[in-house]
Design an enzyme around this catalytic site. Structure first.
Site, PDB file in Angstrom:
ATOM      1  N   HIS A 267       0.816  -1.208   0.000  1.00 52.01           N
ATOM      2  CA  HIS A 267       0.000   0.000   0.000  1.00 52.01           C
ATOM      3  C   HIS A 267       0.849   1.257   0.000  1.00 52.01           C
ATOM      4  O   HIS A 267       0.499   2.245  -0.653  1.00 52.01           O
ATOM      5  CB  HIS A 267      -0.969   0.035   1.180  1.00 52.01           C
ATOM      6  CG  HIS A 267      -1.956   1.163   1.065  1.00 52.01           C
ATOM      7  ND1 HIS A 267      -1.859   2.307   1.827  1.00 52.01           N
ATOM      8  CD2 HIS A 267      -3.018   1.336   0.233  1.00 52.01           C
ATOM      9  CE1 HIS A 267      -2.837   3.134   1.482  1.00 52.01           C
ATOM     10  NE2 HIS A 267      -3.551   2.573   0.517  1.00 52.01           N
ATOM     11  N   GLY A 307      -7.091   4.975  -8.516  1.00 52.81           N
ATOM     12  CA  GLY A 307      -6.122   5.856  -9.159  1.00 52.81           C
ATOM     13  C   GLY A 307      -4.689   5.547  -8.778  1.00 52.81           C
ATOM     14  O   GLY A 307      -3.782   6.326  -9.071  1.00 52.81           O
ATOM     15  N   LYS A 308      -4.462   4.394  -8.149  1.00 52.79           N
ATOM     16  CA  LYS A 308      -3.112   4.029  -7.715  1.00 52.79           C
ATOM     17  C   LYS A 308      -2.332   3.309  -8.819  1.00 52.79           C
ATOM     18  O   LYS A 308      -1.102   3.268  -8.790  1.00 52.79           O
ATOM     19  CB  LYS A 308      -3.192   3.174  -6.446  1.00 52.79           C
ATOM     20  CG  LYS A 308      -3.795   3.951  -5.279  1.00 52.79           C
ATOM     21  CD  LYS A 308      -4.119   3.076  -4.085  1.00 52.79           C
ATOM     22  CE  LYS A 308      -4.793   3.912  -2.988  1.00 52.79           C
ATOM     23  NZ  LYS A 308      -5.207   3.085  -1.832  1.00 52.79           N
ATOM     24  N   ILE A 309      -3.067   2.751  -9.759  1.00 53.27           N
ATOM     25  CA  ILE A 309      -2.497   2.186 -10.981  1.00 53.27           C
ATOM     26  C   ILE A 309      -3.256   2.806 -12.143  1.00 53.27           C
ATOM     27  O   ILE A 309      -4.487   2.905 -12.101  1.00 53.27           O
ATOM     28  CB  ILE A 309      -2.610   0.650 -10.996  1.00 53.27           C
ATOM     29  CG1 ILE A 309      -1.746   0.062  -9.869  1.00 53.27           C
ATOM     30  CG2 ILE A 309      -2.178   0.085 -12.345  1.00 53.27           C
ATOM     31  CD1 ILE A 309      -1.873  -1.438  -9.724  1.00 53.27           C
TER      32      ILE A 309
END
Length: 336
Positions: A267, A307-309
């Protein structure tokens, strides 16, 4: 009137795609040739094959001078195993740029430079092991004298950290603490340090972040140090490391997230990449499952929703024991 034959032999549409086919061993001369055909085998072999393709693409771009900042995350059990040496090789040869791990991922790397862990078994009398002072990590045994030896080094190291903090007039961040631990290894330990992740990260100035630095034996040693000396000066700063980690993502032209296991390292990396609109490449290796809603089990596609990848990212998840597939992955990418 039912028509059984129509149900059983229902007509199908023609589809285009890769033929499912394994290696024909009469035609293959090496394991490398076999693995090169993994993409066609199906199931997790295909996922491993795709991971090889993604990481090769990253390496090829980096070799051409293109900037792709590679983030590597792993849990402590990865270092408990023989994957420690593979990660140390990657760090030595600057194949990764940023590392995030747990406290165990730091301390066990140091401890292994003092004394090795020993292969044991999964099925043992754990109460008897406790009587003998032997700790078990799956089928890996860790005699408690490793931690006794570790304390002998950590107490003078804490004294050094106190001196540095007094000179600087501020607490060190966890990443600075680990950097100084690498320097300490360089000064105090012998040849075995050359298989250490921390040592090579120090030599190559590759930052190692550990937001939960006290959640392990380092925390135990800090407790003893502070209680016995009534020390209130030694502090490890976590807050400023968040700024540093996030900015390493924000300032990168492209990023790749390679995650072994789940938990906090996973994370911390993908959340840092949120600040730049997501990671461009991602390779997850995990045995965690998605249906309990845990972060450890969350697939890359779930990271897209946060929106992390990035939606157009090149990513894959391999559901497998990392000790089985990571050595193959690294060999096929780095030793081709």
């Amino acid at each position: 009137m039912p028509k059984p034959k129509e149900y059983v032999l229902k007509k199908s549409e023609e589809i285009e795609g890769t033929k499912v086919e394994g290696p024909w061993l009469d035609d293959t001369k090496s394991l490398e040739e076999v693995v090169s055909l993994y993409t066609q085998i199906g199931f997790q072999a295909t996922h491993l094959g795709k991971a090889i393709e993604i990481w090769r693409k990253i390496e090829e771009k980096r070799e051409k001078g293109e900037e792709i900042r590679v983030f590597l995350g792993y849990t402590s059990n990865i270092v408990s195993s023989g994957l420690r040496e593979i990660i140390a090789w990657l760090v030595k040869h600057r194949k990764v740029d940023v590392i995030v791990t747990t406290a165990g991922g730091v301390e066990e790397d140091f401890i292994k430079a003092l004394k090795p862990f020993i292969l044991g078994d999964w099925i043992v009398n754990d109460a008897e092991l406790r009587k003998k002072g032997i700790n078990r990590i799956g089928n890996i045994f860790v005699p408690n004298d490793r931690y006794i030896e570790f304390e002998k080094y950590m107490i003078p190291f804490f004294e050094r950290i106190l001196e540095i903090e007094r000179e600087k007039g501020r607490p060190l961040t966890a990443s600075e603490f680990i950097y100084e631990l690498g320097r300490f290894m360089d000064e105090k330990l012998g040849k075995e340090k050359e298989k250490s992740i921390i040592y090579w990260a120090y030599r190559n100035e590759i930052p190692i972040f550990c937001p939960a630095i006290t959640d392990g034996s380092i925390g135990d040693m800090l407790y003893f140090f502070k209680e016995e000396r009534r020390d209130r000066e030694l502090i490890i700063d976590i807050a400023n490391d968040i700024v540093k980690l996030n900015n390493l993502a924000v300032t990168a032209k492209e990023t790749a997230s390679i995650i072994l296991g789940g938990s906090l390292p996973k994370h911390a990396i993908i959340n840092a990449n949120l600040f730049r609109g997501g990671s461009d490449y991602a390779i997850y290796i995990t045995t965690a499952v998605p249906w309990d809603g845990s972060l450890s089990g969350a697939p890359p596609s779930e990271g897209v929703s946060w929106g992390k990848i990035r939606a157009k990212a090149d990513y894959v998840e391999i559901w497998a024991d990392a000790t089985l597939v990571f050595p193959i992955l690294v060999w096929m990418v780095m030793k081709r």
